[in-house]
Design a protein around this motif. Sequence first.
Motif, PDB file in Angstrom:
ATOM      1  N   ASN A 113      43.260  33.321  49.773  1.00 54.80           N
ATOM      2  CA  ASN A 113      44.456  32.928  49.023  1.00 54.80           C
ATOM      3  C   ASN A 113      44.879  34.058  48.098  1.00 54.80           C
ATOM      4  N   GLN A 114      46.162  34.455  48.169  1.00 53.47           N
ATOM      5  CA  GLN A 114      46.646  35.502  47.279  1.00 53.47           C
ATOM      6  C   GLN A 114      46.827  34.949  45.878  1.00 53.47           C
ATOM      7  N   ILE A 115      46.372  35.706  44.911  1.00 54.74           N
ATOM      8  CA  ILE A 115      46.464  35.320  43.503  1.00 54.74           C
ATOM      9  C   ILE A 115      47.624  36.073  42.864  1.00 54.74           C
ATOM     10  N   ASP A 116      48.460  35.359  42.103  1.00 55.35           N
ATOM     11  CA  ASP A 116      49.676  35.956  41.551  1.00 55.35           C
ATOM     12  C   ASP A 116      49.639  36.223  40.054  1.00 55.35           C
ATOM     13  N   THR A 117      48.785  35.495  39.308  1.00 55.28           N
ATOM     14  CA  THR A 117      48.814  35.646  37.854  1.00 55.28           C
ATOM     15  C   THR A 117      47.431  35.952  37.294  1.00 55.28           C
ATOM     16  N   LEU A 118      47.427  36.652  36.182  1.00 55.91           N
ATOM     17  CA  LEU A 118      46.173  36.997  35.503  1.00 55.91           C
ATOM     18  C   LEU A 118      45.522  35.774  34.865  1.00 55.91           C
ATOM     19  N   GLU A 119      46.314  34.758  34.550  1.00 57.71           N
ATOM     20  CA  GLU A 119      45.808  33.580  33.859  1.00 57.71           C
ATOM     21  C   GLU A 119      45.208  32.542  34.799  1.00 57.71           C
ATOM     22  N   GLU A 120      45.412  32.718  36.096  1.00 60.74           N
ATOM     23  CA  GLU A 120      44.895  31.729  37.045  1.00 60.74           C
ATOM     24  C   GLU A 120      43.378  31.613  36.928  1.00 60.74           C
ATOM     25  N   LYS A 121      42.885  30.391  36.897  1.00 63.36           N
ATOM     26  CA  LYS A 121      41.452  30.150  36.761  1.00 63.36           C
ATOM     27  C   LYS A 121      40.817  30.021  38.142  1.00 63.36           C
ATOM     28  N   ILE A 122      39.666  30.672  38.287  1.00 63.16           N
ATOM     29  CA  ILE A 122      38.946  30.685  39.557  1.00 63.16           C
ATOM     30  C   ILE A 122      37.570  30.071  39.336  1.00 63.16           C
ATOM     31  N   GLU A 123      37.230  29.095  40.151  1.00 63.38           N
ATOM     32  CA  GLU A 123      35.903  28.487  40.088  1.00 63.38           C
ATOM     33  C   GLU A 123      34.915  29.422  40.779  1.00 63.38           C
ATOM     34  N   VAL A 124      33.870  29.785  40.067  1.00 65.11           N
ATOM     35  CA  VAL A 124      32.839  30.667  40.621  1.00 65.11           C
ATOM     36  C   VAL A 124      31.818  29.789  41.333  1.00 65.11           C
ATOM     37  N   LYS A 125      31.711  29.996  42.641  1.00 68.80           N
ATOM     38  CA  LYS A 125      30.785  29.205  43.440  1.00 68.80           C
ATOM     39  C   LYS A 125      30.220  30.067  44.560  1.00 68.80           C
ATOM     40  N   GLU A 126      29.250  29.514  45.270  1.00 69.24           N
ATOM     41  CA  GLU A 126      28.649  30.240  46.393  1.00 69.24           C
ATOM     42  C   GLU A 126      29.726  30.736  47.344  1.00 69.24           C
ATOM     43  N   ASN A 127      29.521  31.924  47.875  1.00 72.14           N
ATOM     44  CA  ASN A 127      30.413  32.525  48.863  1.00 72.14           C
ATOM     45  C   ASN A 127      31.799  32.874  48.329  1.00 72.14           C
ATOM     46  N   LEU A 128      31.934  33.021  47.007  1.00 73.37           N
ATOM     47  CA  LEU A 128      33.218  33.469  46.456  1.00 73.37           C
ATOM     48  C   LEU A 128      33.422  34.923  46.867  1.00 73.37           C
ATOM     49  N   GLU A 129      34.580  35.190  47.455  1.00 74.72           N
ATOM     50  CA  GLU A 129      34.875  36.527  47.956  1.00 74.72           C
ATOM     51  C   GLU A 129      36.199  37.006  47.382  1.00 74.72           C
TER      52      GLU A 129
END
Length: 130
Positions: A102-118
């Motif tokens: 998934n393309q990320i567009d903003t610096l403020e977007e929150k990302i859940e850190v989980k197994e296999n995060l790439e």
Amino acid sequence: MKILIKDNIIGRDIKNTFRIETSKKVLTVQELIKLRVFEEVENYNACLPKYFSGLIIQPTDTEVTLNGYKMNNKKKIDAEKQFYLAIDAFVKNRFFLIINNNQIDTLEEKIEVKENLELNFIKLTPLVGG
């Protein structure tokens, strides 16, 4: 948790792959970029090799080579400066960040850190200055 980082240049194979570690469960895109930049600069500064292969910011007084940026004068790189240049590059679309396809567009977007995060950093144009 370990996060897989891949650097890509449009039309080429993966340039660089490594893992960074964090204990946080949620990070903003800005925090992920900072974590990545500080890790690579810390690794470079610890041993000052002949080449620096960072996110996309070419440090000053370097030559571009197939192995990364050849450091004409071995000196430590300023992680804070590299971070701000990387943030500026992201905002100006000089690279894209793809997280789990998934393309990320903003610096403020929150990302859940989980197994296999790439994280895939897709470089569009080389940057100079740093």
